[in-house]
Structures are given as structure tokens and as C-alpha cells.
Motif scaffolding. Structure first.
Motif, PDB file in Angstrom:
ATOM      1  N   THR A   1      29.000  46.008  41.617  1.00 34.89           N
ATOM      2  CA  THR A   1      28.427  47.232  42.209  1.00 34.89           C
ATOM      3  C   THR A   1      27.380  47.826  41.263  1.00 34.89           C
ATOM      4  O   THR A   1      26.239  48.078  41.667  1.00 34.89           O
ATOM      5  CB  THR A   1      29.525  48.294  42.454  1.00 34.89           C
ATOM      6  OG1 THR A   1      30.564  47.720  43.247  1.00 34.89           O
ATOM      7  CG2 THR A   1      28.971  49.521  43.172  1.00 34.89           C
TER       8      THR A   1
ATOM      9  N   ASP B   1      30.037  50.374  30.418  1.00 34.46           N
ATOM     10  CA  ASP B   1      31.338  49.844  30.824  1.00 34.46           C
ATOM     11  C   ASP B   1      32.305  49.979  29.657  1.00 34.46           C
ATOM     12  O   ASP B   1      31.977  49.645  28.521  1.00 34.46           O
ATOM     13  CB  ASP B   1      31.252  48.383  31.265  1.00 34.46           C
ATOM     14  CG  ASP B   1      32.438  48.026  32.142  1.00 34.46           C
ATOM     15  OD1 ASP B   1      32.218  47.721  33.332  1.00 34.46           O
ATOM     16  OD2 ASP B   1      33.600  48.088  31.656  1.00 34.46           O
TER      17      ASP B   1
ATOM     18  N   SER C   1      35.061  41.823  38.628  1.00 31.13           N
ATOM     19  CA  SER C   1      33.938  40.977  39.044  1.00 31.13           C
ATOM     20  C   SER C   1      33.835  39.621  38.353  1.00 31.13           C
ATOM     21  O   SER C   1      33.024  38.796  38.774  1.00 31.13           O
ATOM     22  CB  SER C   1      32.628  41.757  38.878  1.00 31.13           C
ATOM     23  OG  SER C   1      32.607  42.851  39.782  1.00 31.13           O
TER      24      SER C   1
ATOM     25  N   ILE D   1      36.174  34.306  46.892  1.00 28.42           N
ATOM     26  CA  ILE D   1      36.021  34.067  48.330  1.00 28.42           C
ATOM     27  C   ILE D   1      35.059  35.111  48.890  1.00 28.42           C
ATOM     28  O   ILE D   1      35.211  36.315  48.626  1.00 28.42           O
ATOM     29  CB  ILE D   1      37.387  34.075  49.042  1.00 28.42           C
ATOM     30  CG1 ILE D   1      38.198  32.886  48.515  1.00 28.42           C
ATOM     31  CG2 ILE D   1      37.201  34.003  50.560  1.00 28.42           C
ATOM     32  CD1 ILE D   1      39.569  32.734  49.066  1.00 28.42           C
TER      33      ILE D   1
ATOM     34  N   THR E   1      33.610  40.962  46.853  1.00 32.25           N
ATOM     35  CA  THR E   1      32.543  40.115  46.311  1.00 32.25           C
ATOM     36  C   THR E   1      31.235  40.328  47.075  1.00 32.25           C
ATOM     37  O   THR E   1      30.164  40.393  46.481  1.00 32.25           O
ATOM     38  CB  THR E   1      32.937  38.622  46.379  1.00 32.25           C
ATOM     39  OG1 THR E   1      33.409  38.345  47.698  1.00 32.25           O
ATOM     40  CG2 THR E   1      34.035  38.291  45.389  1.00 32.25           C
TER      41      THR E   1
HETATM   42  C1  LIG Z   1      42.524  39.143  40.957  1.00 34.96           C
HETATM   43  C2  LIG Z   1      41.467  39.561  41.941  1.00 34.96           C
HETATM   44  C3  LIG Z   1      41.103  38.697  42.973  1.00 34.96           C
HETATM   45  C4  LIG Z   1      40.106  39.069  43.886  1.00 34.96           C
HETATM   46  N1  LIG Z   1      39.686  38.155  44.819  1.00 34.96           N
HETATM   47  C5  LIG Z   1      38.656  38.477  45.645  1.00 34.96           C
HETATM   48  C6  LIG Z   1      38.123  37.505  46.533  1.00 34.96           C
HETATM   49  O1  LIG Z   1      38.506  36.333  46.529  1.00 34.96           O
HETATM   50  N2  LIG Z   1      37.154  37.906  47.384  1.00 34.96           N
HETATM   51  C7  LIG Z   1      36.654  39.174  47.385  1.00 34.96           C
HETATM   52  O2  LIG Z   1      35.774  39.494  48.191  1.00 34.96           O
HETATM   53  N3  LIG Z   1      37.105  40.102  46.499  1.00 34.96           N
HETATM   54  C8  LIG Z   1      38.074  39.783  45.633  1.00 34.96           C
HETATM   55  N4  LIG Z   1      38.510  40.689  44.718  1.00 34.96           N
HETATM   56  C9  LIG Z   1      37.869  42.029  44.684  1.00 34.96           C
HETATM   57  C10 LIG Z   1      36.513  42.024  43.989  1.00 34.96           C
HETATM   58  O3  LIG Z   1      36.580  41.304  42.792  1.00 34.96           O
HETATM   59  C11 LIG Z   1      36.120  43.492  43.679  1.00 34.96           C
HETATM   60  O4  LIG Z   1      36.166  44.240  44.874  1.00 34.96           O
HETATM   61  C12 LIG Z   1      34.722  43.616  43.107  1.00 34.96           C
HETATM   62  O5  LIG Z   1      34.545  42.747  42.012  1.00 34.96           O
HETATM   63  C13 LIG Z   1      34.483  45.069  42.688  1.00 34.96           C
HETATM   64  O6  LIG Z   1      33.307  45.139  41.934  1.00 34.96           O
HETATM   65  P1  LIG Z   1      32.969  46.488  41.184  1.00 34.96           P
HETATM   66  O7  LIG Z   1      31.705  46.276  40.455  1.00 34.96           O
HETATM   67  O8  LIG Z   1      32.978  47.620  42.175  1.00 34.96           O
HETATM   68  O9  LIG Z   1      34.187  46.765  40.222  1.00 34.96           O
HETATM   69  P2  LIG Z   1      34.641  46.004  38.866  1.00 34.96           P
HETATM   70  O10 LIG Z   1      34.059  44.659  38.757  1.00 34.96           O
HETATM   71  O11 LIG Z   1      36.110  46.123  38.804  1.00 34.96           O
HETATM   72  O12 LIG Z   1      33.963  46.892  37.742  1.00 34.96           O
HETATM   73  C14 LIG Z   1      34.354  48.218  37.504  1.00 34.96           C
HETATM   74  C15 LIG Z   1      34.113  48.471  36.036  1.00 34.96           C
HETATM   75  O13 LIG Z   1      34.201  49.886  35.787  1.00 34.96           O
HETATM   76  C16 LIG Z   1      34.567  50.005  34.436  1.00 34.96           C
HETATM   77  N5  LIG Z   1      35.017  51.381  34.187  1.00 34.96           N
HETATM   78  C17 LIG Z   1      36.033  52.068  34.775  1.00 34.96           C
HETATM   79  N6  LIG Z   1      36.125  53.318  34.284  1.00 34.96           N
HETATM   80  C18 LIG Z   1      35.140  53.440  33.355  1.00 34.96           C
HETATM   81  C19 LIG Z   1      34.733  54.476  32.478  1.00 34.96           C
HETATM   82  N7  LIG Z   1      35.342  55.656  32.444  1.00 34.96           N
HETATM   83  N8  LIG Z   1      33.684  54.248  31.643  1.00 34.96           N
HETATM   84  C20 LIG Z   1      33.037  53.058  31.642  1.00 34.96           C
HETATM   85  N9  LIG Z   1      33.397  52.024  32.451  1.00 34.96           N
HETATM   86  C21 LIG Z   1      34.431  52.210  33.296  1.00 34.96           C
HETATM   87  C22 LIG Z   1      35.639  48.961  34.245  1.00 34.96           C
HETATM   88  O14 LIG Z   1      35.790  48.607  32.898  1.00 34.96           O
HETATM   89  C23 LIG Z   1      35.134  47.806  35.131  1.00 34.96           C
HETATM   90  O15 LIG Z   1      34.535  46.794  34.371  1.00 34.96           O
HETATM   91  C24 LIG Z   1      39.494  40.368  43.793  1.00 34.96           C
HETATM   92  C25 LIG Z   1      39.861  41.231  42.759  1.00 34.96           C
HETATM   93  C26 LIG Z   1      40.834  40.842  41.834  1.00 34.96           C
HETATM   94  C27 LIG Z   1      41.191  41.772  40.718  1.00 34.96           C
END
Ligand SMILES: Cc1cc2nc3c(=O)[nH]c(=O)nc-3n(C[C@H](O)[C@H](O)[C@H](O)COP(=O)(O)OP(=O)(O)OC[C@H]3O[C@@H](n4cnc5c(N)ncnc54)[C@H](O)[C@@H]3O)c2cc1C
Length: 431
Positions: free
Chosen positions: A40, A59, A68, A74, A371
Motif C-alpha cells: 500500500t 516503517d 507484503s 495468490i 496482494t
Molecule cells: C501469512 C499471510 C498470508 C497472506 N496471503 C495472501 C494471499 O495469498 N493473497 C492475498 O491477496 N493476500 C494475502 N495476504 C494479505 C496481504 O499480504 C496483505 O493484505 C497486504 O500485503 C497488505 O499490504 P500493506 O502494505 O497494506 O500492509 P503490510 O505489508 O502489512 O505493511 C504494513 C507496514 O506498516 C508498518 N507499521 C505499522 N505501524 C507502524 C508505525 N507506527 N510506524 C511505522 N511503520 C508501521 C509495519 O511494520 C508493516 O511493515 C496474506 C497475509 C499474510 C500475513
């Protein structure tokens, strides 16, 4: 099986290790501060930096260490609610708009990967979802018709006699094939997106927690563990890793632990029998289980919920492995090489969402299917900040606070037990 040999580090990090965070100075001011460097945050940053804005991403973990780089890879861009149910709940127009956005989001992800040559083992070869009983299969057939009528994605119901073409499992009464769903290597994609984002000019600060954000006349003051920065705009991209620095969001997102296991290498003959099409697979459970081959086609990765009432990762890996063996009894003697977990975020609405609140931009609540959505909604956030018409989304909406909840999901064990019971009932129905 000797559990002590299981690596508790994500399998994906072997081909795409997390890089050490370079230490950049915290500037006095910037145009946009982004909290969270997953898909995101990076997707928003890439577009904003390419438009000439000064963008800083913070982060608290190593860059990419959240969901991520550790997910199942998937690419469904799915909503928890099926299209037929969405039509009943929201009416045809809204439901179809939501589902069309999923199609656009998948196509946009594919275009980002192809246009930028991101090396991430991307393949769009469909997903099969197995029905646990005949009644569910009948519902899947109806859902395939509704999907094809309104969204035109070529969904196909597969009856039991044809199942061996799709899966070597005998656990299902039929299934649904969605050709518009694919897979990638999540950590390689994160690495590619990070490179594009940095090339566009955004600065990524790993291991730099944001402790608090204050609104002031000129914008915001962002307090980080390494200093303070004034930003004109702020993007919150913390999803399942949202911490107490954002108490407002914590009351709206439930972090659910998701665990993955990966098998050791399986012989080519057995893989051909179990997963003849080497595609993504899933089941129509409330406590969702999904599985897929690793990109080299030699192992199976399965994701599911943690074992309840234990904090022992090896016990939980054993529990998830037992689920894999219930799908493929042939794997009873095949060991698990890797197992790890991570957090996905659910909201009360069980819909991904994008919104602006108190001047700050948010995209979150992907409910385990982030994803595709994270890349899409992160980009939408950027387009909104740039005041571009393409920033609109059918997923606009502020999630409601969850009563009696402040970030510690005390109700999850009971909810999981209830869903598990429903799944066992499904399994007992005629097959
Ligand atoms: C085990 C697992 C399997 C999954 N399998 C799938 C799949 O097969 N298909 C699919 O579509 N989705 C899947 N997902 C979901 C998908 O990975 C997530 O929805 C997506 O990666 C979210 O991206 P993001 O950037 O919003 O969050 P994230 O990648 O979680 O990033 C959020 C970041 O915010 C940071 N953060 C939080 N608070 C603070 C703060 N106060 N200060 C600084 N940094 C902070 C964290 O350290 C983290 O790195 C899965 C998730 C997991 C955990």
C-alpha cells in the motif's frame, strides 16, 4: 516428522531476502509522509514521487517485513462476500461496481508487473476452489452464472467426475474455476516495487517507527523514533500491523494471524497427480484454507489460521500441516521445511476501504486478500492527493469502530471456534 528442523523464516526470503535498511536523514519537511512500507505505502509513494512530490516512507520494521513479503502470493483481488450475496446486500449496481473494481485492480497489477519487467514469477493461470459438499457445489454453479452474467470472467463449475483434471484431492464435491486469478512471488514483487519507488525518488526509512501524528495549520507533524518531520499530507498504510500509535484505526481493524507451511520438495510424479495444473487452490470454508505450488513447481505452500490456544509456532505448523494431509493424504510422510505467520486485517464491514479522515489518507482492511487491493488502493490514495479524477473508488468508506474493542481481539477464540463448527457441519453434509 521432526518439527525442530522447520525453518520459521518465510520461504520467500530465501530468493528475495529483506535488504538492510539504509539510514537516511529525517528531513525537516516533505510533501507526503507515509506510514508503512508494504504494497500500500510503496504503491502510493511511487505515483506521488513520480509526480515530483517529496515523499518519505517510514516503517517500524525492516522494509517489507510486514505482510507484503510473507503472504501466500495468490492474486485474487477478491471480496469476502460473493457476488450473489453482494447483490442481495447492496443491490446490483453497487455489487457489480465493487466486483468490476476487482477486475480492474487485477489487470492493473498485471500491467505494473509486465510494464516494469518485475521479476516475480507472475502467472495468471486461474484458481480452483473446492466445494466441501454437494449443496455448496450447487451454490457455486449458481455463483459462476452470476459472475459470468455480470462480470464476464469465464468462471467454470467443475463437477466431481472432472475433478481429477483440476486436483488430485478427493476431498471435494466439485469446485469453481476462476481463470482471472493468479499467483506471484510476494517478496520478489515487494523488492521490485521498492526499486521502482526508490527510482521514482521516494525515500524509504526502515526500522523507523512513527510514534504519533499531530495536525497543525500547515499540515501535519509526524513524530518518528529518529526525529520529527512536517508533512503537507499523510498516508496511513499500516493495515494488519497497525499499532497503538493510531488508536482510532486500532478500534476498527482486527489483526488476525495467518500461518503458512511449505513442504519439502515433492517428486514430479506426485506433484503432477496432486496439482496437475500447478495453479492456486482454495476451499469454501469459513476458516479459509488456500494452497499453491511454489514457483518452481516442486513444493506445496498452504495457508490457514493458527492453531487456537497455543503460541508455539511448531505446534501451529503441525496443525496446519494436518490440514494439508486431510486434503492430500499422500503427503502424510512429506515433511514441512518452512512455517511462518503474519497479520491480516479485517474490518466489521469485511470490505477493503479507502478514505480520508481528519485530513489523513487511509487504505486498509483487505481481509486476507490484499496482494491486489493494496497495490490498487495505495495507487488510488496517491491519485487523490494529486487531485486526479481516477482517484475515485467503489470501496470508499470509513470502517465502523468495533464495540468494546481497542486493538486486543479478545473475541477471536470464540469467533474462530464458531466458524470451525460451521465448517465441520459443512463437511458432514452429503458429498
Ligand atoms: C501469512 C499471510 C498470508 C497472506 N496471503 C495472501 C494471499 O495469498 N493473497 C492475498 O491477496 N493476500 C494475502 N495476504 C494479505 C496481504 O499480504 C496483505 O493484505 C497486504 O500485503 C497488505 O499490504 P500493506 O502494505 O497494506 O500492509 P503490510 O505489508 O502489512 O505493511 C504494513 C507496514 O506498516 C508498518 N507499521 C505499522 N505501524 C507502524 C508505525 N507506527 N510506524 C511505522 N511503520 C508501521 C509495519 O511494520 C508493516 O511493515 C496474506 C497475509 C499474510 C500475513
Amino acid at each position: 516428522m521432526n518439527d525442530s528442523l522447520i525453518s520459521l523464516t518465510p520461504y520467500w526470503w530465501e530468493a528475495a531476502p529483506l535488504s538492510e535498511s539504509a539510514e537516511h536523514a529525517i528531513p525537516e519537511t516533505c510533501d507526503v509522509a507515509i506510514v508503512g512500507a508494504g504494497y500500500t505505502g510503496l504503491s502510493a509513494a511511487r505515483v506521488l514521487a513520480a509526480a515530483g512530490l517529496s515523499v518519505h516512507i517510514f516503517d517500524k520494521q525492516r522494509v517489507g517485513e510486514g505482510a507484503s513479503s510473507r503472504n501466500g502470493g495468490i492474486l485474487s483481488g477478491n471480496l469476502r462476500i460473493g457476488l450473489s450475496a453482494a447483490i442481495r446486500k447492496y443491490g446490483v449496481e453497487v455489487a457489480v461496481a465493487l466486483y468490476h473494481e476487482g477486475v480492474a485492480a487485477r489487470e492493473y497489477l498485471a500491467a505494473t508487473i509486465k510494464d516494469n519487467n518485475i521479476d516475480c514469477d507472475f502467472q495468471m493461470n486461474g484458481r480452483f476452489t473446492g466445494a466441501l459438499n454437494l449443496e455448496d457445489f450447487e451454490a457455486m454453479k449458481r455463483e459462476a452464472d452470476v459472475l459470468n452474467t455480470h462480470i464476464g470472467i469465464g468462471a467454470e463449475a467443475i463437477a466431481k467426475p472432472d475433478l481429477p483434471h483440476a486436483t488430485g484431492s478427493t476431498a471435494y464435491s466439485g469446485g469453481l474455476l476462476r481463470p482471472d486469478i493468479g499467483m506471484f512471488h510476494p517478496a520478489k514483487f515487494h523488492r521490485g516495487l521498492l526499486e521502482l519507488t526508490e527510482d521514482a525518488g521516494a525515500i524509504v526509512h526502515g526500522e523507523t517507527a512513527v510514534k504519533g501524528i499531530r495536525r497543525d495549520d500547515a499540515g501535519f507533524t509526524v513524530e518518528t523514533a529518529r526525529g520529527r518531520v512536517k508533512a503537507r499530507e499523510v498516508v496511513i498504510a499500516t493495515n494488519g500491523y497497525t499499532d497503538a500509535s493510531d488508536k482510532w484505526l486500532r478500534r476498527r481493524l482486527v489483526p488476525i494471524t495467518s500461518r503458512i507451511v511449505v513442504t519439502e520438495e515433492i517428486s514430479g510424479n506426485l506433484m503432477n497427480h496432486l496439482m496437475p495444473k500447478r495453479r492456486a487452490m482454495g476451499e469454501n470454508r469459513n476458516l479459509y484454507r488456500y494452497y499453491r505450488p511454489t514457483p518452481d513447481g516442486k513444493r506445496i505452500l498452504l495457508g490457514s489460521r493458527e492453531k487456537p490456544f497455543t503460541s508455539d509456532p511448531r505446534a501451529s505448523a503441525g496443525h496446519v500441516r494436518a490440514g494439508l494431509v486431510s486434503i492430500f493424504p499422500e503427503l502424510a510422510d512429506v515433511a514441512i521445511s518452512h512455517s511462518w505467520n503474519g497479520y491480516v486485517a479485517f474490518s466489521r464491514e469485511e470490505l477493503p476501504c479507502i478514505f480520508k479522515r481528519d485530513g489523513m489518507h487511509y487504505a486498509c482492511a483487505y481481509c486476507g486478500s490484499g496482494t491486489v487491493w493494496a497495490h490498487w488502493l495505495g495507487t488510488k490514495v496517491a491519485l487523490r492527493i494529486l487531485d486526479e479524477a481516477d482517484g475515485v473508488s467503489a470501496l470508499e468508506g470509513i470502517p465502523k469502530a468495533i464495540p468494546l474493542y481497542e486493538g486486543r481481539p479478545w473475541f477471536l477464540p470464540a469467533a474462530m471456534a464458531w466458524y470451525g463448527l460451521q465448517d465441520r457441519r459443512k463437511e458432514r453434509k452429503p458429498r
